[in-house]
Scaffold this active site. Structure first.
Site, mmCIF file in Angstrom:
data_model
loop_
_atom_site.group_PDB
_atom_site.id
_atom_site.type_symbol
_atom_site.label_atom_id
_atom_site.label_comp_id
_atom_site.label_asym_id
_atom_site.label_seq_id
_atom_site.Cartn_x
_atom_site.Cartn_y
_atom_site.Cartn_z
ATOM 1 N N TYR B 120 0.800 -1.220 0.000
ATOM 2 C CA TYR B 120 0.000 0.000 0.000
ATOM 3 C C TYR B 120 0.836 1.274 0.000
ATOM 4 O O TYR B 120 0.289 2.374 -0.097
ATOM 5 C CB TYR B 120 -0.989 -0.005 1.170
ATOM 6 N N LYS B 167 3.631 -14.082 5.816
ATOM 7 C CA LYS B 167 4.077 -15.028 4.778
ATOM 8 C C LYS B 167 5.605 -14.979 4.765
ATOM 9 O O LYS B 167 6.254 -14.741 3.731
ATOM 10 C CB LYS B 167 3.461 -14.643 3.425
ATOM 11 N N ASP B 199 -1.707 -18.118 3.983
ATOM 12 C CA ASP B 199 -2.436 -19.075 3.147
ATOM 13 C C ASP B 199 -3.097 -20.155 4.020
ATOM 14 O O ASP B 199 -4.300 -20.426 3.881
ATOM 15 C CB ASP B 199 -1.540 -19.684 2.051
ATOM 16 N N ASP B 223 -6.429 -7.095 4.157
ATOM 17 C CA ASP B 223 -7.451 -6.754 3.164
ATOM 18 C C ASP B 223 -8.188 -8.014 2.727
ATOM 19 O O ASP B 223 -9.421 -8.071 2.740
ATOM 20 C CB ASP B 223 -6.751 -6.103 1.955
ATOM 21 N N ASP B 227 -11.993 -9.654 4.163
ATOM 22 C CA ASP B 227 -13.090 -9.870 3.210
ATOM 23 C C ASP B 227 -13.542 -11.330 3.236
ATOM 24 O O ASP B 227 -14.740 -11.624 3.150
ATOM 25 C CB ASP B 227 -12.666 -9.482 1.786
HETATM 26 C C1 LIG Z 1 5.575 -23.783 0.975
HETATM 27 C C2 LIG Z 1 5.257 -22.497 0.246
HETATM 28 C C3 LIG Z 1 6.509 -21.863 -0.266
HETATM 29 C C4 LIG Z 1 4.234 -22.722 -0.860
HETATM 30 C C5 LIG Z 1 3.866 -21.430 -1.567
HETATM 31 O O1 LIG Z 1 3.711 -20.363 -0.944
HETATM 32 O O2 LIG Z 1 3.691 -21.489 -2.798
HETATM 33 C C6 LIG Z 1 2.934 -23.380 -0.405
HETATM 34 O O3 LIG Z 1 2.191 -22.546 0.422
HETATM 35 C C7 LIG Z 1 2.122 -23.754 -1.608
HETATM 36 O O4 LIG Z 1 1.062 -23.152 -1.833
HETATM 37 O O5 LIG Z 1 2.537 -24.626 -2.365
HETATM 38 C C1 LIG Z 2 -10.707 0.281 -2.049
HETATM 39 C C2 LIG Z 2 -9.429 -0.382 -1.652
HETATM 40 C C3 LIG Z 2 -8.261 0.522 -1.932
HETATM 41 C C4 LIG Z 2 -9.452 -0.832 -0.185
HETATM 42 C C5 LIG Z 2 -8.180 -1.537 0.228
HETATM 43 O O1 LIG Z 2 -7.618 -2.333 -0.538
HETATM 44 O O2 LIG Z 2 -7.762 -1.305 1.378
HETATM 45 C C6 LIG Z 2 -10.627 -1.744 0.169
HETATM 46 O O3 LIG Z 2 -10.525 -2.989 -0.447
HETATM 47 C C7 LIG Z 2 -10.679 -1.906 1.652
HETATM 48 O O4 LIG Z 2 -10.430 -3.014 2.135
HETATM 49 O O5 LIG Z 2 -10.950 -0.918 2.351
#
Ligand SMILES: CC(C)[C@H](C(=O)O)[C@@H](O)C(=O)O
Ligand SMILES: CC(C)[C@H](C(=O)O)[C@@H](O)C(=O)O
Lengths: 326, 326
Positions: B120, B167, B199, B223, B227
């Site tokens: 950001y 991450k 993740d 963000d 959501d």
């Molecule tokens: C282990 C990690 C580096 C990997 C990634 O972030 O891609 C895993 O989360 C995946 O999705 O295969």
């Molecule tokens: C509109 C956008 C820039 C904003 C963000 O990414 O922060 C929105 O998704 C939020 O979460 O308030």
């Protein structure tokens, strides 16, 4: 024609589910020569390096690689291996199976995740002790390539609903370029598509997963959204993936090494066996791929189930049941 | 003591839900002076600029700002406004309300999202026509500050379950620094905490949201994950948020301008009214904040409901019902 397949079990349950997948492949009438390579925390403990050069070479010269799972040093193993096989597309189907508990049983989505760029280029600088930066790189070429793969995949598999995920409202130049390149590909192909901000998409996937078929995403967005979708179908345990390159590919379950259950012989090998099915498909053994996928789905439906799915079958019993249904 | 409140309705349903929140505040015994500022696509159409300098000034000199929603140019409005109020913490509660349909009714999570750095900072370069980069910046200071806010928030609100999302396995230096700084804060405070890869957390939030109370996250992770959590509780329509700075703050619903239903007088003003309750809380009108929150919860429970929740009440009718229950 004989194919050489590199087999890298890795850490934890990788040691249990990888042989299960090899057993299934061996039960088919395919001409594969398996060669095993080492990688993982247990290797790093001995040598300091989690991914020995021999294993890198093995993956490079094989026709395809089966990879199990990695532990603490996962990023230092799987990211180089994805590079070694020249993989630009990470294909991650997330599908709910009938009879299994799922938050959203109508989920059947294939993520086509860009596999080379974004934050995964890992260009970081420690500017001072208190400030670090990471350079996120987006190129038109890599963005076009993943979009082409995604639209081609959708067409070949009969999906007509393709969504391009991005965060171009904030990452205006980088994801702006990704989005522009992907939309250009769609237009050249005359393909229909939608675009979604990755945050809004996270919400919609939770509420209306049935609205999505194929989702083309930047690297990190694909990492997070495909794990989200794993949650919708009951966890990482069932999700296979393919890392596809032009001449080579690597197949791995989406789950990790699960140290909490490793060594007990109770890991669910479904994701690994389904990854082997993706390998078959990739090497044009389409019929065999379908047989394996169907057999896994039948066992998931009828049992026996491993403990993660409420049963008490071992990895071996589950695998034997799959081989039985081939 | 009189407080000056900037009111910036913005675009779309922002024009409908913002007056609703002001009506609710006016029904309380508080000494607020409201001053309205303009922003949005409709302003950009006239002047080329979605966020006029007068509006920036208004937000800067007010004690707090109520912001409605923005459309196409949202990022060019809300990101500068978050900067103007010096906001470093974006507080996003995601809570399922009894009686309303939710994917996961046990969800009750507060995201404490870092609000200044990461992607950001919007430091992007178009290196060539085909290559763009973004520099993601992480500082120890900003990382410590959000962690301190998060642990303080958890303590004040009686939550004992704090998770730090990151991450750091891929973004080893940048998220590594974020994680190290946040863990140091926890240890200095003697606070318990968990850490989760963003993740894996996306998956676990979908499956086991009841396991989480307060989640401290980097900017983009917050963000997306907030959501996602909105999806668990039935959509963005009900989620308020606070952008908190040292001397100033801005309050906004998490939803956008919803052009599809704008102008019809049927938007659900809950998220906006709950944002006004967060404003009350911030200005130490604790009792009034609780009264507003309780009134909204009662109406959500008993009706009348706006069309997004299956009812046929208008924004005005819903708001009148809330004022009735104060
Ligand atoms: C282990 C990690 C580096 C990997 C990634 O972030 O891609 C895993 O989360 C995946 O999705 O295969
Ligand atoms: C509109 C956008 C820039 C904003 C963000 O990414 O922060 C929105 O998704 C939020 O979460 O308030």
């Amino acid at each position: 024609m004989s194919h050489q397949i590199a087999v890298i079990p890795g850490d934890g349950i990788g040691q249990e589910v990888t042989p299960a997948a090899v057993d299934v492949l061996n039960a088919l009438d395919v001409d594969f020569e398996f060669r095993e390579g080492e990688a993982g925390d247990h290797v790093a403990e001995e040598t300091g390096e989690p991914l020995p050069e021999e294993t890198v070479e093995l993956a490079r010269e094989s026709d395809a690689t089966l990879f199990g799972a990695a532990g603490e040093r996962a990023a230092d193993i799987i990211l180089p291996l994805r590079g070694v096989v020249g993989s630009y597309a990470n294909v991650r189907p997330a599908k709910a199976y009938p009879g299994l508990e799922a938050v959203k049983p109508d989920t059947d989505i294939v993520f086509i995740r860009e596999n080379t760029q974004g934050v995964y280029a890992q260009i970081e600088s420690q500017l001072t002790d208190d400030v670090a930066t990471l350079t996120r790189v987006v190129t038109r070429e890599a963005s076009r390539k993943i979009a082409e793969y995604g639209f081609e995949y959708a067409e070949e598999h009969g999906y007509d609903n393709v969504t391009i995920a991005h965060k171009a409202n904030v990452m205006q130049k980088t994801d702006g370029l990704f989005l522009e390149a992907a939309e250009a590909v769609a237009e050249e192909r005359g393909a229909d598509y939608d675009t979604e901000l990755m945050d809004a998409l996270a919400m919609k996937l939770v509420m209306y997963p049935e609205d999505y078929d194929v989702i083309i995403t930047p690297n990190l967005a694909g990492d997070v959204l495909s794990d989200l979708a794993a949650g919708l179908v009951g966890g990482l345990g069932l999700l296979p993936s393919a890392n596809v390159g032009d001449d080579n590919a690597l197949f791995e379950p989406v789950h990790g090494s699960a140290p909490d259950i490793a060594g007990q012989g109770i890991a669910n090998p479904s994701a690994m066996i389904l990854s082997a099915a993706m390998l078959l498909d990739h090497l044009d053994y389409d019929a065999e791929a379908a047989r394996v996928t169907d057999a896994v789905e039948t066992v998931l439906d009828e049992g026996p189930h491993t403990p993660d799915l409420g049963g008490d079958a071992s990895t071996e019993e589950f695998t034997a049941a799959v081989i039985d249904r081939l």
